[in-house]
Design an enzyme around this catalytic site. Structure first.
Site, short mmCIF file in Angstrom:
data_model
loop_
_atom_site.label_atom_id
_atom_site.label_comp_id
_atom_site.label_asym_id
_atom_site.label_seq_id
_atom_site.Cartn_x
_atom_site.Cartn_y
_atom_site.Cartn_z
N VAL A 1 1.26 3.80 -3.88
CA VAL A 1 0.53 5.06 -3.80
C VAL A 1 1.43 6.26 -4.09
O VAL A 1 1.39 6.84 -5.17
CB VAL A 1 -0.18 5.19 -2.43
CG1 VAL A 1 -0.86 6.55 -2.28
CG2 VAL A 1 -1.21 4.09 -2.28
N HIS B 1 0.82 -1.21 0.00
CA HIS B 1 0.00 0.00 0.00
C HIS B 1 0.86 1.26 0.00
O HIS B 1 0.44 2.29 -0.53
CB HIS B 1 -0.92 0.00 1.21
CG HIS B 1 -2.15 -0.83 1.03
ND1 HIS B 1 -3.42 -0.31 1.07
CD2 HIS B 1 -2.31 -2.16 0.81
CE1 HIS B 1 -4.32 -1.28 0.88
NE2 HIS B 1 -3.65 -2.41 0.73
N ASP C 1 3.67 -19.87 0.56
CA ASP C 1 3.99 -20.93 -0.38
C ASP C 1 3.25 -20.68 -1.68
O ASP C 1 2.71 -19.60 -1.90
CB ASP C 1 3.65 -22.30 0.21
CG ASP C 1 2.20 -22.39 0.69
OD1 ASP C 1 1.34 -21.68 0.12
OD2 ASP C 1 1.92 -23.17 1.62
#
Length: 319
Positions: free
Chosen positions: A75, A71, A247
């Site tokens: 941005v 995030h 995984d």
């Protein structure tokens, strides 16, 4: 397992190609492994120990820290602007698409910052942006994923606004996903590899409930299971097979119609990306290698220098 939900990285209402976030060549060039070798030689050991402690205290600390890195970089670039808390509420965290970021992730970074600054040799010399990048790597590797060298040398940004948060939506198709990631300088393969980060964490039911019983790409048994899950709680794991382990089972889920979000499942339903999904599903080592490369490329987006950044003393506020 604590009933705390992460919204997916792929949440937003609109997408804009933020080409201005692309790192200029001189900024990318300043990044290097071993950047703090003579400044804070024990940096990685300090952060590894701190993140390990945070993950022992909270089962969601690792996924939350990893999502925080996504995030942040997607941005305003990798400048830890997502950590800033403005007194007037005009900051990235207060955008609806960021309010799903959990306190455990922020606290993991703040704890690592405090640990680094407790070393007199390191105090106020390591950026929050670099600490965030290293903590994300630790969240991955300590969950069973790849350990990779992290390029360092970022400065922290001074600006964080609600309006700057523009992220992909949970129902984006392949073209929309590619357009967004292309704007960050990342390829389709990078995007598919980074999507594998959804092997950790969970998503709120409202972000996938519309698919239940209506999306033919969703396995019917999985749809029934999700209907029951959302009747009793507010979230579901992005990778129910191994929710706490990093995984390649995320890709195996897509092969059987068990991708939670539309933006996950489309990677398999679209023929243009299916081959990569199939390859990662059977070659975990290749997925790990490509994920590490994609994280390195993501970590170069919007890098600040001394000319337009700083080393924050407190990650929550500009100096």
């Amino acid at each position: 397992m604590a009933h705390i939900i992460f919204r997916s990285f792929f949440l937003a209402d609109v997408v804009v190609l933020l080409l201005v976030l692309l790192s200029p060549p001189f900024a990318a060039a300043q990044l290097k492994t071993g950047y703090y070798a003579s400044i804070c030689p024990n940096l990685e050991t300090i952060i590894r120990s701190s993140v390990k402690q945070s993950m022992a205290q909270s089962q969601i600390a690792g996924p939350a820290a990893l999502r925080l890195f996504f995030h942040d970089c997607a941005v305003r670039g990798c400048d830890a602007s997502v950590m800033i808390v403005n007194s007037n509420g005009d900051d990235e965290w207060h955008n609806p698409d960021d309010q799903s970021l959990k306190p455990d992730g922020f606290q993991t970074i703040l704890a690592a910052k405090a640990a680094v600054d407790s070393d007199p040799q390191c105090r106020y010399k390591v950026s929050c942006a670099d600490i965030l990048a290293l903590a994300a790597r630790e969240a991955v590797s300590q969950s069973g994923g790849p350990y990779y060298q992290v390029e360092l040398g970022r400065y922290d940004g001074r600006v964080s606004t609600k309006s700057s948060v523009v992220l992909p939506h949970a129902d984006f198709n392949l073209d929309q996903l590619n357009a967004f990631f292309s704007g960050l300088g990342l390829s389709q393969t990078d995007m598919i590899a980074l999507s594998g980060g959804h092997t950790l964490g969970a998503a709120d039911c409202p972000f996938f409930q519309s698919r239940i019983g209506t999306d033919p790409s969703m396995d019917s048994a999985f749809a029934s299971q999700l209907r029951t899950t959302c009747a009793g709680q507010t979230f579901a794991f992005l990778d129910a097979a191994t929710p706490a382990g990093f995984d390649n089972s995320y890709y195996k889920n897509l092969q059987t119609g068990r991708g939670l979000l539309g933006s996950d499942q489309v990677l398999y339903t679209d023929q243009r990306s299916r081959g990569t999904v199939n390859y990662y599903a059977t070659n975990q080592g290749t997925f790990f290698y490509d994920f590490a490369n994609a994280m390195t490329k993501l970590g170069r987006v919007g890098v600040k220098t001394a000319a337009n950044g700083e080393i924050r003393r407190d990650c929550r506020t500009p100096n």
